[in-house]
Scaffold this motif. Structure first.
Motif, PDB file in Angstrom:
ATOM      1  N   ARG A   1       0.848  -1.195   0.000  1.00  0.00           N
ATOM      2  CA  ARG A   1       0.000   0.000   0.000  1.00  0.00           C
ATOM      3  C   ARG A   1       0.883   1.244   0.000  1.00  0.00           C
ATOM      4  N   GLY A   2       0.473   2.264  -0.755  1.00  0.00           N
ATOM      5  CA  GLY A   2       1.221   3.509  -0.799  1.00  0.00           C
ATOM      6  C   GLY A   2       0.797   4.360  -1.969  1.00  0.00           C
ATOM      7  N   ARG A   3       1.662   5.251  -2.360  1.00  0.00           N
ATOM      8  CA  ARG A   3       1.324   6.163  -3.462  1.00  0.00           C
ATOM      9  C   ARG A   3       2.610   6.652  -4.125  1.00  0.00           C
ATOM     10  N   MET A   4       2.458   7.202  -5.330  1.00  0.00           N
ATOM     11  CA  MET A   4       3.577   7.710  -6.107  1.00  0.00           C
ATOM     12  C   MET A   4       3.188   9.062  -6.698  1.00  0.00           C
ATOM     13  N   THR A   5       4.115  10.017  -6.673  1.00  0.00           N
ATOM     14  CA  THR A   5       3.899  11.340  -7.265  1.00  0.00           C
ATOM     15  C   THR A   5       5.158  11.736  -8.042  1.00  0.00           C
ATOM     16  N   PHE A   6       5.084  12.831  -8.776  1.00  0.00           N
ATOM     17  CA  PHE A   6       6.261  13.336  -9.488  1.00  0.00           C
ATOM     18  C   PHE A   6       6.213  14.849  -9.544  1.00  0.00           C
ATOM     19  N   GLU A   7       7.364  15.435  -9.791  1.00  0.00           N
ATOM     20  CA  GLU A   7       7.465  16.889  -9.922  1.00  0.00           C
ATOM     21  C   GLU A   7       8.683  17.220 -10.768  1.00  0.00           C
ATOM     22  N   ALA A   8       8.757  18.443 -11.207  1.00  0.00           N
ATOM     23  CA  ALA A   8       9.897  18.887 -12.005  1.00  0.00           C
ATOM     24  C   ALA A   8      11.136  18.969 -11.125  1.00  0.00           C
ATOM     25  N   GLY A   9      12.239  18.473 -11.648  1.00  0.00           N
ATOM     26  CA  GLY A   9      13.516  18.639 -10.978  1.00  0.00           C
ATOM     27  C   GLY A   9      14.252  19.821 -11.585  1.00  0.00           C
ATOM     28  N   ALA A  10      15.558  19.762 -11.555  1.00  0.00           N
ATOM     29  CA  ALA A  10      16.327  20.784 -12.266  1.00  0.00           C
ATOM     30  C   ALA A  10      15.972  20.715 -13.749  1.00  0.00           C
ATOM     31  N   THR A  11      16.146  21.828 -14.436  1.00  0.00           N
ATOM     32  CA  THR A  11      15.759  21.866 -15.851  1.00  0.00           C
ATOM     33  C   THR A  11      16.393  20.697 -16.604  1.00  0.00           C
ATOM     34  N   GLY A  12      15.529  19.927 -17.247  1.00  0.00           N
ATOM     35  CA  GLY A  12      16.006  18.748 -17.967  1.00  0.00           C
ATOM     36  C   GLY A  12      15.931  17.478 -17.133  1.00  0.00           C
ATOM     37  N   SER A  13      15.110  17.486 -16.076  1.00  0.00           N
ATOM     38  CA  SER A  13      14.959  16.279 -15.255  1.00  0.00           C
ATOM     39  C   SER A  13      13.592  16.272 -14.585  1.00  0.00           C
ATOM     40  N   VAL A  14      13.150  15.086 -14.228  1.00  0.00           N
ATOM     41  CA  VAL A  14      11.909  14.916 -13.473  1.00  0.00           C
ATOM     42  C   VAL A  14      12.202  14.010 -12.296  1.00  0.00           C
ATOM     43  N   GLU A  15      11.598  14.301 -11.138  1.00  0.00           N
ATOM     44  CA  GLU A  15      11.799  13.511  -9.933  1.00  0.00           C
ATOM     45  C   GLU A  15      10.509  12.770  -9.570  1.00  0.00           C
ATOM     46  N   VAL A  16      10.677  11.522  -9.163  1.00  0.00           N
ATOM     47  CA  VAL A  16       9.542  10.676  -8.779  1.00  0.00           C
ATOM     48  C   VAL A  16       9.679  10.352  -7.301  1.00  0.00           C
ATOM     49  N   HIS A  17       8.588  10.540  -6.550  1.00  0.00           N
ATOM     50  CA  HIS A  17       8.566  10.262  -5.114  1.00  0.00           C
ATOM     51  C   HIS A  17       7.644   9.071  -4.852  1.00  0.00           C
ATOM     52  N   ALA A  18       8.161   8.084  -4.161  1.00  0.00           N
ATOM     53  CA  ALA A  18       7.392   6.881  -3.840  1.00  0.00           C
ATOM     54  C   ALA A  18       7.404   6.654  -2.334  1.00  0.00           C
ATOM     55  N   ASP A  19       6.251   6.278  -1.778  1.00  0.00           N
ATOM     56  CA  ASP A  19       6.122   5.989  -0.345  1.00  0.00           C
ATOM     57  C   ASP A  19       5.229   4.748  -0.218  1.00  0.00           C
ATOM     58  N   TYR A  20       5.832   3.596   0.087  1.00  0.00           N
ATOM     59  CA  TYR A  20       5.088   2.330   0.115  1.00  0.00           C
ATOM     60  C   TYR A  20       5.446   1.513   1.349  1.00  0.00           C
ATOM     61  N   THR A  21       4.426   0.780   1.834  1.00  0.00           N
ATOM     62  CA  THR A  21       4.607  -0.167   2.930  1.00  0.00           C
ATOM     63  C   THR A  21       4.361  -1.567   2.402  1.00  0.00           C
TER      64      THR A  21
END
Length: 392
Positions: free
Chosen positions: A274-294
């Motif tokens: 169970r958990g969730r995943m999100t993303f956001e813009a990183g430095a120009t030319g990159s994307v960051e993905v955040h994951a939080d799962y149990t």
């Protein structure tokens, strides 16, 4: 040349020999043909010929009467199957026997169905309109929880047959099905397709590091390592070194979930997630993905039937970089950050494995720190903390 006009037979009906009467028109035509030489006058059969003919007709009549007598008890004459109607219908006895057999089979099925519903009424009630579906799988987590989940439907110890008995995880998704990716869109100077790839690759990394049986058995997680960028300074080399020579500073558990098969083995092939995943813009030319799962692992003690559960919560941030802007490998992930909470394990050992505590192990194998709820996703325990779990 002379002609002999035939003499017309006397009488207008049957002559006794079964001969049909000759009409006036037929007789006139016959006379005309004889007189013109086109036909010979008919000759009256001799007495012997008439006698033989009469006897043959009598024999035919007797044979026909015999056939009618043998078939007299039949209701209808046989007829071949029509090309549209198919095979002839069975007689009434065959149809009755077939109906009796069908009724017997249906009766057995009804009794069996009633027994199943009696023992497991939820098989019916869970699918009725308006039925309570609280016992089903929870919908995906879309926001950070604000409280710990309630106890499972049965507050009791797990068994081999029901390894998630008494746990809130009984309603969590199974394995990789619990790791859902959000809808991708262009971000951080990366196209929608590139963001979609970053999300899928992060999901694959979570699965390979925490659900793959090869990794769980303590073997080298090659699939997970292949997803990481070899150009990220020191990261991949550090992970490979921690697997080969684990110690306090180089611990593979910081990325991978591993058990010593001589100490604990997975019950079945299901790990609850169970958990969730999100993303956001990183430095120009990159994307960051955040994951939080149990992840909840049901474990069996070798040589017996004793079952326990170990719970692992991971926070992971990955990045996908544009190789035209960064020193990076196309389509490979970089690890930006990671954190982990381990619950129901001996935190004093640094051999690269999780060491679950079973009920029969006694208090010596159990952590003595602050009590925590391993299912409470509304709070994050400090990295490296090792406390007593309130439940497993």
């Amino acid at each position: 040349m002379g002609t002999n006009t035939p003499e017309r037979p006397s009488g207008g009906g049957d002559d006794g020999d079964g001969a049909a009467p000759v009409s006036d028109e037929q007789w006139a035509e016959l006379v005309r043909q004889v007189e013109s030489g086109g036909a010979e006058a008919p000759k009256e059969p001799s007495a012997r010929a008439r006698m033989v003919t009469a006897r043959l007709r009598a024999l035919d009549a007797e044979a026909a009467a015999g056939r009618r007598g043998r078939k007299g008890d039949q209701r209808e004459a046989w007829q071949p199957d029509g090309w549209r109607t198919g095979p002839a219908r069975q007689d009434s006895k065959s149809r009755s026997a077939g109906r009796r057999r069908l009724a017997g089979v249906l009766g057995i099925m009804v009794v069996a169905g009633a027994l199943v519903v009696t023992m497991r009424p939820s098989l019916v009630t869970d699918h009725l309109p308006g039925a309570d579906t609280s016992a089903g799988t929870l919908p995906a987590e879309t926001a950070p929880p604000t409280a710990a989940p309630a106890d499972g439907p049965v507050a009791d110890r797990p068994t081999r047959e029901e390894p998630f008995r008494g746990s809130p995880a009984v309603r969590w998704a199974d394995g990789a099905a619990g790791i859902e990716t959000p809808a991708a869109k262009a971000s951080g100077g990366m196209s929608e397709d590139q963001v979609e790839h970053a999300l899928r690759a992060t999901r694959q990394l979570l699965v390979a590091a925490n659900l793959d049986p090869v990794t769980l058995r303590g073997e080298k997680p090659r699939e997970a390592l292949e997803l990481l960028d070899p150009l990220q300074q020191g990261e991949r080399e550090r992970l490979e070194r921690s697997i080969a020579q684990p110690d306090e500073k180089n611990d593979p558990l910081m990325m991978f979930t591993r058990f010593d098969p001589d100490e604990a083995r997975l019950v079945g092939d299901v790990v609850k997630t169970r958990g969730r995943m999100t993303f956001e813009a990183g430095a120009t030319g990159s994307v960051e993905v955040h994951a939080d799962y149990t992840f909840v692992y049901p474990l069996l003690k070798p040589g017996g039937d004793e079952v326990t559960r170990t719970i692992v919560r991971r926070r992971l941030t990955t990045a996908l970089h544009d190789p035209q802007r960064f020193v990076s490998t196309r389509d490979k992930l970089s690890v930006v950050g990671s954190g982990q909470n381990f619950m129901n394990t001996d935190c004093e050992l640094d051999d690269g494995f999780l060491h679950p505590s079973f009920p029969s192990d006694g208090p010596n194998r159990r952590p003595a720190g602050q009590e925590v709820d391993p299912y409470d996703r509304s709070e994050w325990q400090p990295d490296g903390s090792c406390g007593t779990v309130s439940r497993t």
